[in-house]
Write an enzyme that holds these catalytic residues in place. Sequence first.
Site, PDB file in Angstrom:
ATOM      1  N   GLY A 189       0.766  -1.246   0.000  1.00 19.77           N
ATOM      2  CA  GLY A 189       0.000   0.000   0.000  1.00 19.77           C
ATOM      3  C   GLY A 189       0.793   1.289   0.000  1.00 19.77           C
ATOM      4  O   GLY A 189       0.207   2.374   0.099  1.00 19.77           O
ATOM      5  N   ASP A 349      17.139   1.382 -16.645  1.00 22.55           N
ATOM      6  CA  ASP A 349      17.231  -0.027 -16.294  1.00 22.55           C
ATOM      7  C   ASP A 349      17.960  -0.792 -17.396  1.00 22.55           C
ATOM      8  O   ASP A 349      17.777  -0.512 -18.583  1.00 22.55           O
ATOM      9  CB  ASP A 349      15.806  -0.571 -16.104  1.00 22.55           C
ATOM     10  CG  ASP A 349      15.777  -2.005 -15.645  1.00 22.55           C
ATOM     11  OD1 ASP A 349      16.395  -2.306 -14.607  1.00 22.55           O
ATOM     12  OD2 ASP A 349      15.130  -2.833 -16.322  1.00 22.55           O
ATOM     13  N   GLU A 378      22.171   1.626 -15.368  1.00 17.14           N
ATOM     14  CA  GLU A 378      22.430   0.450 -14.544  1.00 17.14           C
ATOM     15  C   GLU A 378      23.531  -0.369 -15.214  1.00 17.14           C
ATOM     16  O   GLU A 378      23.297  -1.059 -16.201  1.00 17.14           O
ATOM     17  CB  GLU A 378      21.174  -0.404 -14.382  1.00 17.14           C
ATOM     18  CG  GLU A 378      21.426  -1.647 -13.527  1.00 17.14           C
ATOM     19  CD  GLU A 378      20.330  -2.699 -13.621  1.00 17.14           C
ATOM     20  OE1 GLU A 378      20.404  -3.687 -12.875  1.00 17.14           O
ATOM     21  OE2 GLU A 378      19.425  -2.550 -14.461  1.00 17.14           O
ATOM     22  N   ASP A 453      18.136  -4.774  -5.790  1.00 14.07           N
ATOM     23  CA  ASP A 453      18.624  -5.972  -6.481  1.00 14.07           C
ATOM     24  C   ASP A 453      19.621  -6.796  -5.673  1.00 14.07           C
ATOM     25  O   ASP A 453      20.004  -7.879  -6.104  1.00 14.07           O
ATOM     26  CB  ASP A 453      19.300  -5.570  -7.801  1.00 14.07           C
ATOM     27  CG  ASP A 453      18.296  -5.224  -8.884  1.00 14.07           C
ATOM     28  OD1 ASP A 453      17.207  -5.830  -8.908  1.00 14.07           O
ATOM     29  OD2 ASP A 453      18.596  -4.341  -9.707  1.00 14.07           O
ATOM     30  N   ASP A 521      16.411  -9.795  -3.265  1.00 17.34           N
ATOM     31  CA  ASP A 521      15.008  -9.740  -3.668  1.00 17.34           C
ATOM     32  C   ASP A 521      14.305 -11.065  -3.339  1.00 17.34           C
ATOM     33  O   ASP A 521      14.806 -12.124  -3.698  1.00 17.34           O
ATOM     34  CB  ASP A 521      14.969  -9.463  -5.179  1.00 17.34           C
ATOM     35  CG  ASP A 521      13.591  -9.580  -5.788  1.00 17.34           C
ATOM     36  OD1 ASP A 521      12.606  -9.473  -5.051  1.00 17.34           O
ATOM     37  OD2 ASP A 521      13.529  -9.796  -7.020  1.00 17.34           O
ATOM     38  N   ARG A 525      13.451  -5.831  -0.048  1.00  9.38           N
ATOM     39  CA  ARG A 525      12.366  -4.918  -0.405  1.00  9.38           C
ATOM     40  C   ARG A 525      11.264  -4.909   0.659  1.00  9.38           C
ATOM     41  O   ARG A 525      10.096  -4.666   0.348  1.00  9.38           O
ATOM     42  CB  ARG A 525      11.776  -5.314  -1.754  1.00  9.38           C
ATOM     43  CG  ARG A 525      12.797  -5.365  -2.884  1.00  9.38           C
ATOM     44  CD  ARG A 525      12.190  -5.858  -4.188  1.00  9.38           C
ATOM     45  NE  ARG A 525      13.180  -5.905  -5.267  1.00  9.38           N
ATOM     46  CZ  ARG A 525      12.913  -6.250  -6.526  1.00  9.38           C
ATOM     47  NH1 ARG A 525      11.673  -6.598  -6.858  1.00  9.38           N
ATOM     48  NH2 ARG A 525      13.865  -6.267  -7.447  1.00  9.38           N
TER      49      ARG A 525
END
Length: 645
Positions: A189, A349, A378, A453, A521, A525
Amino acid sequence: MNIEHNSREEFYRFPFGAVTCGTDVRLRLAVEEIGIPNAVRLVYIEDGKSEKRIDMPYIFSLSKHSIYSVSIKMPKTAGLIWYYFELETSSGTVYYGNNSHNLGGIGETRYHKPSNSFQITVYNDYYRTPDWFKEGIAYQIFPDRFFNGNEDGSFLAERNDIIKRNWGDLPFYKAEQFGGEYKANDFYGGNLKGIIKKLPYLADLGISIIYLNPIFRAYSNHKYDTGSYEEIDPMFGDEETFKELCSEAKKLGIRIILDGVFNHTGSNSRYFNKNGEYDSVGAYQSQDSPYYSWYRFMDWPEVYESWWGMQTLPQIEEHSDELREYLLSGQDAIIKKWIRAGASGWRLDVVDELPDFFVRELRANVKSVDQDAVIIGEVWEDASNKMAYGERRKYFMGDELDSVMNYPMRNALIDGALGRINSKELDARLMSLKENYPHEAYYSLLNMVSSHDVERIMTLMGGVPSRHEVDREYQANFKLDGYALTVAQDRATLIIGLLMTLPGVPCIFYGDEVGMQGYGDPFCRACMPWGEFDKIDPDGRVRTRYKNMIALRNLSKAFSLGEFESVYTEGFVYGFVRYYDDDMYVVIANCGSMNEYIRLDVAKYNIRGLKCVTAESEEIKSEDGIFRVNMPSLWIKVYKATDFK
């Protein structure tokens, strides 16, 4: 036999480092105990061309060394020059090239043609990067996990295809948690309104740049599967909210950088529309689709090129004129639209999977809207000599990138803090970047130690196994505590001290400043633990050290724009100076497990006094510029030079 060339010393190579097109570069070689060689030659290669040989005449003697020298003019076209030395002696031909680590500096003698050559980066003299970026401190936010700005904690978009999670719960990581197939559709959220509400927190921390992971409409929580480049994802807000974010951030001296995913889209997108959820005719649905040329079909519609074989991420065809007009060059192209809406730049990216011509066109169009916008790529390796798909990339020639994510520095700092390398190797790895990168790029590197990452720095500093060596169950249940956590905190805050004082733009991954843990990951996160800071960091030392080092970085341009030179590389203690105009600092970090009492020689800078500006109240004087400094283990000290000429 003794042969020496040090690419970092101006006696051997002048000028140091990357140079502009047409510059004359002088190269010298010192030779001892080899007799009178029949010939000494410089062998150099313009990247992609054949070798050239040029004789190096004897110039003078220095001690027992014979010095040979030659000057060569750099080409008019930007690129890389590679060089080594060839000596014909009475015993045969010997060679001198770059060292086995390929890091520059002192090279190695070989009896066969060297596989590693020294590098000279040649770039265009018009290359400039934004000064505001060089002087900033960045903060990376994964929007769904940062803060929900709704007072009642409700989700912004009423989607029936997501899994709503409670704030703070561990992210799902098993396919069965998603119903049998890993979908990354568990949401917490977080939204743009939440970021707006936390802007005062970030300003108080000392942040001046926010780098947002993707915020455009997409199915997943990470949003790297773009559904529409034209819309903010309804889970995060809308275009007006984004403009409000940029406006409110600007009032506090904070700029916003967006994540641009232009190598692929989602299969569930208005452009591909494999699931038929968009009111468009996607490339998957019809060969007459306006988006058909955007993709690479081998056997339409089911066989198409995708990112790393993931069928949900169809690869973009960058040669498509229609695609590039939509994304880059059109009057209302995507990259222009969001700069005009308030963004101050783009992070690209997987930029190494975008061809050079695409990145050049992107830069030209971004800069046409805002010359001061920043473009970050990146790249996980040394970006100055990066090879991708058989081609040398030209990121830092002046026409493509301003910056890259500095993973080589991250790796060097982690290895140093964990004692895997000593300070000499740490210095070699850091100085290699200074040597290979143009000045404008070097001072713009996005220096990060955690990201979406990779493992969080606090977890790594516990000396844990790599995420590639343990299964996800281990990662999900792992947590540092007790003495192991205390040591990890010392190492992590030592690293942040270095990050704030070394050249480049420091970037903090949200939550690192309070000591968040997490493997790769999705565990890196996790949700920002609002209301639990005292639980995670009971004595506040992680927060205090972060805030103090951020404040120090913001205090002086010596840390953002100043010169950088190493002055101590013994054992696991690393020292360097930063100076700008009449502001000079000496930084010393002890990455070892033992307290050290070091002899610091900074006489060449005419320093006669040092005053500690970190936690210690310490002032020391020296008439000859040689100081004795006590360095506790896993500790960093920053001294301001109080008496120097």
